[in-house]
Every structure is written in structure tokens, then in C-alpha cells.
Write a protein that holds these residues in place. Structure first.
Motif, PDB file in Angstrom:
ATOM      1  N   LYS A  41      72.756  21.213  55.865  1.00  0.00           N
ATOM      2  CA  LYS A  41      71.582  21.723  54.914  1.00  0.00           C
ATOM      3  C   LYS A  41      71.787  20.728  53.741  1.00  0.00           C
ATOM      4  O   LYS A  41      70.790  20.802  52.778  1.00  0.00           O
ATOM      5  N   ASN A  42      72.943  20.434  53.348  1.00  0.00           N
ATOM      6  CA  ASN A  42      73.157  19.625  52.274  1.00  0.00           C
ATOM      7  C   ASN A  42      72.811  20.245  50.823  1.00  0.00           C
ATOM      8  O   ASN A  42      71.642  19.673  50.009  1.00  0.00           O
ATOM      9  N   ARG A  43      72.923  21.361  50.806  1.00  0.00           N
ATOM     10  CA  ARG A  43      72.556  22.148  49.419  1.00  0.00           C
ATOM     11  C   ARG A  43      72.989  21.467  48.106  1.00  0.00           C
ATOM     12  O   ARG A  43      72.294  21.840  47.144  1.00  0.00           O
ATOM     13  N   ASN A  44      73.964  20.740  48.111  1.00  0.00           N
ATOM     14  CA  ASN A  44      74.422  19.964  46.762  1.00  0.00           C
ATOM     15  C   ASN A  44      73.548  18.552  46.761  1.00  0.00           C
ATOM     16  O   ASN A  44      73.899  17.894  45.555  1.00  0.00           O
ATOM     17  N   ARG A  45      72.709  18.285  47.648  1.00  0.00           N
ATOM     18  CA  ARG A  45      71.851  17.167  47.629  1.00  0.00           C
ATOM     19  C   ARG A  45      72.651  15.810  47.387  1.00  0.00           C
ATOM     20  O   ARG A  45      72.197  15.177  46.824  1.00  0.00           O
ATOM     21  N   GLU A  46      73.701  15.669  48.153  1.00  0.00           N
ATOM     22  CA  GLU A  46      74.482  14.575  48.069  1.00  0.00           C
ATOM     23  C   GLU A  46      73.721  13.383  48.914  1.00  0.00           C
ATOM     24  O   GLU A  46      72.899  13.846  49.800  1.00  0.00           O
ATOM     25  N   GLN A  47      74.071  12.474  48.425  1.00  0.00           N
ATOM     26  CA  GLN A  47      73.297  11.090  48.950  1.00  0.00           C
ATOM     27  C   GLN A  47      74.512  10.728  50.223  1.00  0.00           C
ATOM     28  O   GLN A  47      75.245  10.302  50.018  1.00  0.00           O
ATOM     29  N   ARG A  48      73.852  10.936  51.387  1.00  0.00           N
ATOM     30  CA  ARG A  48      74.420  10.761  52.840  1.00  0.00           C
ATOM     31  C   ARG A  48      73.737   9.477  53.362  1.00  0.00           C
ATOM     32  O   ARG A  48      73.230   9.800  54.401  1.00  0.00           O
ATOM     33  N   LEU A  49      74.046   8.534  53.091  1.00  0.00           N
ATOM     34  CA  LEU A  49      73.552   7.354  53.581  1.00  0.00           C
ATOM     35  C   LEU A  49      74.445   6.495  54.576  1.00  0.00           C
ATOM     36  O   LEU A  49      74.091   5.627  55.329  1.00  0.00           O
ATOM     37  N   ARG A  50      75.810   6.754  54.358  1.00  0.00           N
ATOM     38  CA  ARG A  50      76.657   5.939  55.067  1.00  0.00           C
ATOM     39  C   ARG A  50      77.988   6.821  55.303  1.00  0.00           C
ATOM     40  O   ARG A  50      78.059   8.126  54.588  1.00  0.00           O
ATOM     41  N   GLN A  51      78.819   6.480  56.320  1.00  0.00           N
ATOM     42  CA  GLN A  51      80.036   6.988  56.567  1.00  0.00           C
ATOM     43  C   GLN A  51      81.013   6.909  55.406  1.00  0.00           C
ATOM     44  O   GLN A  51      80.875   5.908  54.705  1.00  0.00           O
ATOM     45  N   PRO A  52      81.895   8.121  55.150  1.00  0.00           N
ATOM     46  CA  PRO A  52      82.808   7.629  54.051  1.00  0.00           C
ATOM     47  C   PRO A  52      83.741   6.614  54.134  1.00  0.00           C
ATOM     48  O   PRO A  52      84.137   6.393  55.595  1.00  0.00           O
ATOM     49  N   ASP A  53      84.233   6.135  53.270  1.00  0.00           N
ATOM     50  CA  ASP A  53      85.329   4.948  53.574  1.00  0.00           C
ATOM     51  C   ASP A  53      86.689   5.967  54.004  1.00  0.00           C
ATOM     52  O   ASP A  53      86.747   6.827  53.757  1.00  0.00           O
ATOM     53  N   LEU A  54      87.547   4.992  54.596  1.00  0.00           N
ATOM     54  CA  LEU A  54      88.724   5.909  55.153  1.00  0.00           C
ATOM     55  C   LEU A  54      90.042   5.960  54.169  1.00  0.00           C
ATOM     56  O   LEU A  54      91.082   6.410  54.325  1.00  0.00           O
ATOM     57  N   GLU A  55      89.744   5.392  52.743  1.00  0.00           N
ATOM     58  CA  GLU A  55      90.669   5.643  51.527  1.00  0.00           C
ATOM     59  C   GLU A  55      91.283   6.915  51.584  1.00  0.00           C
ATOM     60  O   GLU A  55      92.149   7.185  51.007  1.00  0.00           O
ATOM     61  N   TYR A  56      90.138   7.865  51.673  1.00  0.00           N
ATOM     62  CA  TYR A  56      90.448   9.466  51.244  1.00  0.00           C
ATOM     63  C   TYR A  56      91.563   9.688  52.298  1.00  0.00           C
ATOM     64  O   TYR A  56      92.396  10.838  51.772  1.00  0.00           O
ATOM     65  N   LEU A  57      91.941   9.126  53.215  1.00  0.00           N
ATOM     66  CA  LEU A  57      93.131   9.285  54.298  1.00  0.00           C
ATOM     67  C   LEU A  57      94.625   9.274  53.608  1.00  0.00           C
ATOM     68  O   LEU A  57      95.517   9.890  53.945  1.00  0.00           O
ATOM     69  N   PHE A  58      94.246   8.444  52.613  1.00  0.00           N
ATOM     70  CA  PHE A  58      95.664   8.061  52.104  1.00  0.00           C
ATOM     71  C   PHE A  58      95.931   8.633  50.522  1.00  0.00           C
ATOM     72  O   PHE A  58      96.958   8.657  49.871  1.00  0.00           O
ATOM     73  N   GLU A  59      95.029   9.713  50.458  1.00  0.00           N
ATOM     74  CA  GLU A  59      95.244  10.258  49.096  1.00  0.00           C
ATOM     75  C   GLU A  59      95.618  11.892  49.326  1.00  0.00           C
ATOM     76  O   GLU A  59      96.024  12.303  50.610  1.00  0.00           O
ATOM     77  N   PRO A  60      96.446  12.391  48.574  1.00  0.00           N
ATOM     78  CA  PRO A  60      97.258  13.574  48.647  1.00  0.00           C
ATOM     79  C   PRO A  60      96.110  14.483  49.027  1.00  0.00           C
ATOM     80  O   PRO A  60      95.235  14.691  48.518  1.00  0.00           O
ATOM     81  N   PRO A  61      96.802  15.629  49.792  1.00  0.00           N
ATOM     82  CA  PRO A  61      95.761  16.461  50.255  1.00  0.00           C
ATOM     83  C   PRO A  61      95.452  17.526  49.080  1.00  0.00           C
ATOM     84  O   PRO A  61      96.128  17.844  48.108  1.00  0.00           O
ATOM     85  N   ARG A  62      94.269  18.193  49.055  1.00  0.00           N
ATOM     86  CA  ARG A  62      93.790  19.105  47.944  1.00  0.00           C
ATOM     87  C   ARG A  62      94.231  20.332  48.098  1.00  0.00           C
ATOM     88  O   ARG A  62      94.260  20.900  48.939  1.00  0.00           O
ATOM     89  N   GLU A 111      72.658   8.800  62.986  1.00  0.00           N
ATOM     90  CA  GLU A 111      72.308  10.010  62.236  1.00  0.00           C
ATOM     91  C   GLU A 111      73.765  10.885  62.611  1.00  0.00           C
ATOM     92  O   GLU A 111      74.315  11.708  61.627  1.00  0.00           O
ATOM     93  N   ASN A 112      74.209  10.957  63.987  1.00  0.00           N
ATOM     94  CA  ASN A 112      75.684  11.779  64.072  1.00  0.00           C
ATOM     95  C   ASN A 112      76.748  11.184  63.465  1.00  0.00           C
ATOM     96  O   ASN A 112      77.677  11.630  62.989  1.00  0.00           O
ATOM     97  N   CYS A 113      76.880   9.716  63.551  1.00  0.00           N
ATOM     98  CA  CYS A 113      77.737   9.023  62.844  1.00  0.00           C
ATOM     99  C   CYS A 113      78.006   9.301  61.352  1.00  0.00           C
ATOM    100  O   CYS A 113      79.061   9.906  61.060  1.00  0.00           O
ATOM    101  N   ILE A 114      77.075   9.575  60.526  1.00  0.00           N
ATOM    102  CA  ILE A 114      76.908   9.870  59.494  1.00  0.00           C
ATOM    103  C   ILE A 114      77.372  11.495  59.027  1.00  0.00           C
ATOM    104  O   ILE A 114      78.035  11.876  58.239  1.00  0.00           O
ATOM    105  N   LEU A 115      76.624  12.167  59.740  1.00  0.00           N
ATOM    106  CA  LEU A 115      76.735  13.574  59.686  1.00  0.00           C
ATOM    107  C   LEU A 115      78.223  14.278  59.995  1.00  0.00           C
ATOM    108  O   LEU A 115      78.747  14.835  59.383  1.00  0.00           O
ATOM    109  N   LEU A 116      78.522  13.756  61.166  1.00  0.00           N
ATOM    110  CA  LEU A 116      79.802  14.021  61.736  1.00  0.00           C
ATOM    111  C   LEU A 116      81.062  13.393  60.956  1.00  0.00           C
ATOM    112  O   LEU A 116      82.238  14.254  60.710  1.00  0.00           O
ATOM    113  N   SER A 117      81.136  12.105  60.517  1.00  0.00           N
ATOM    114  CA  SER A 117      82.054  11.487  59.850  1.00  0.00           C
ATOM    115  C   SER A 117      82.271  12.404  58.440  1.00  0.00           C
ATOM    116  O   SER A 117      83.237  12.760  57.985  1.00  0.00           O
TER     117      SER A 117
END
Length: 154
Positions: free
Chosen positions: A133-154, A69-75
Motif C-alpha cells: 500500500k506504500n502509505r509513506n509514499r516512498e519512491q519505489r522504482l528500483r531494488q535496494p542496493d545491497l550495502e544495507y547488508l553491511f550496516e549494523p542491525p537497527r 514488479e515483483n523484483c521491486i516489491l519483494l526485494s
């Protein structure tokens, strides 16, 4: 036999003198005979840690919690927020995820199942509670992949 008695006597005499940070359930019927308390080292702030190193460490620690639960939420929270947190907020997040000895406490505070102790009732906890609270009702079933670390900052 005498050695075991001496060891038991030493444990009973010294145990109250050692500060305890391990978690133990509070069931009134619990005898405690099956509980092995593992004292945790005290949390220490790292004032000289470079921000990039701190963000990388906090990302890792957000992903490796010991309970799913915390792995998913905190990641997911870390993915969305760590990059834009100030140094002070990073320090408060560090303390939040590393000082409490029980991950369930963090989860219950974030999901508003239990009241937050004053020392953890900060802007970072407010951000985490809002995120949970997940107001956007995103599906949060697993941790994010780490590919986002290599994307340019938004």
C-alpha cells in the motif's frame, strides 16, 4: 512419421497422469497450440536450513523473480522485514514466494487485485499487502542496493 505419431500418442496418454504446476492462460479463444508448459518442481520446506542461510536465500529469491514488479516489491519488502521475521514467518514467506507457479498471482494478491487463496492468507501476506500500500509514499522504482547488508542491525 510413425515415430512422431507414437510420440504424440504417448504425450496425450501420459499428460493427464503427470501433475501440472505450470501456468497457462485461461483465454476462452486460446487454442493452446503455441503454449509450452514447463512443469515446475514442487516446493519443499527446508526445516534444517540455518536461519542465516534461509534469510540470505530468501533475500536472493526476493530479488530474482523474473518480473520487474515483483523484483521491486519483494526485494524492498525483504529489506525491511526479513531480519526481524521469526522462523515460522520465514517459512511462510518461503512458501509464499516459491510455491505459486505464477509470479503474477503473488503480485495480484499483494496489491489486492485478486483474492488470496486460503493457504496463502497468513500474517506474512498481511504484512506484504500492507507494505504494498506504500502509505509513506516512498519512491519505489528500483531494488535496494545491497550495502544495507553491511550496516549494523537497527
Amino acid at each position: 512419421m510413425a515415430a512422431a505419431r507414437l510420440c504424440s500418442l504417448r504425450r496425450h496418454l501420459l499428460w493427464p497422469l503427470i501433475p501440472q504446476r505450470g501456468y497457462r492462460g485461461n483465454s476462452p479463444a486460446d487454442s493452446g497450440k503455441d503454449v509450452l508448459e514447463i512443469p515446475l518442481p514442487p516446493w519443499q520446506e527446508r526445516p534444517d536450513e540455518p536461519l542465516d542461510t534461509k534469510r540470505a536465500r530468501l533475500l536472493y529469491e526476493s530479488r530474482k523473480r523474473g518480473m520487474l514488479e515483483n523484483c521491486i516489491l519483494l526485494s524492498l519488502f525483504a529489506k525491511e522485514n526479513l531480519a526481524r521475521m521469526s522462523e515460522e514467518q520465514l517459512n511462510r514467506y518461503d512458501r509464499l514466494i516459491n510455491e505459486p507457479s505464477n509470479d503474477w498471482d503473488i503480485y495480484y494478491w499483494a496489491t489486492e487485485a485478486k483474492p488470496i487463496p486460503a493457504e496463502f492468507d497468513t500474517d506474512v501476506m498481511a504484512m506484504l499487502r500492507e507494505f504494498a500500500k506504500n502509505r509513506n509514499r516512498e519512491q519505489r522504482l528500483r531494488q535496494p542496493d545491497l550495502e544495507y547488508l553491511f550496516e549494523p542491525p537497527r
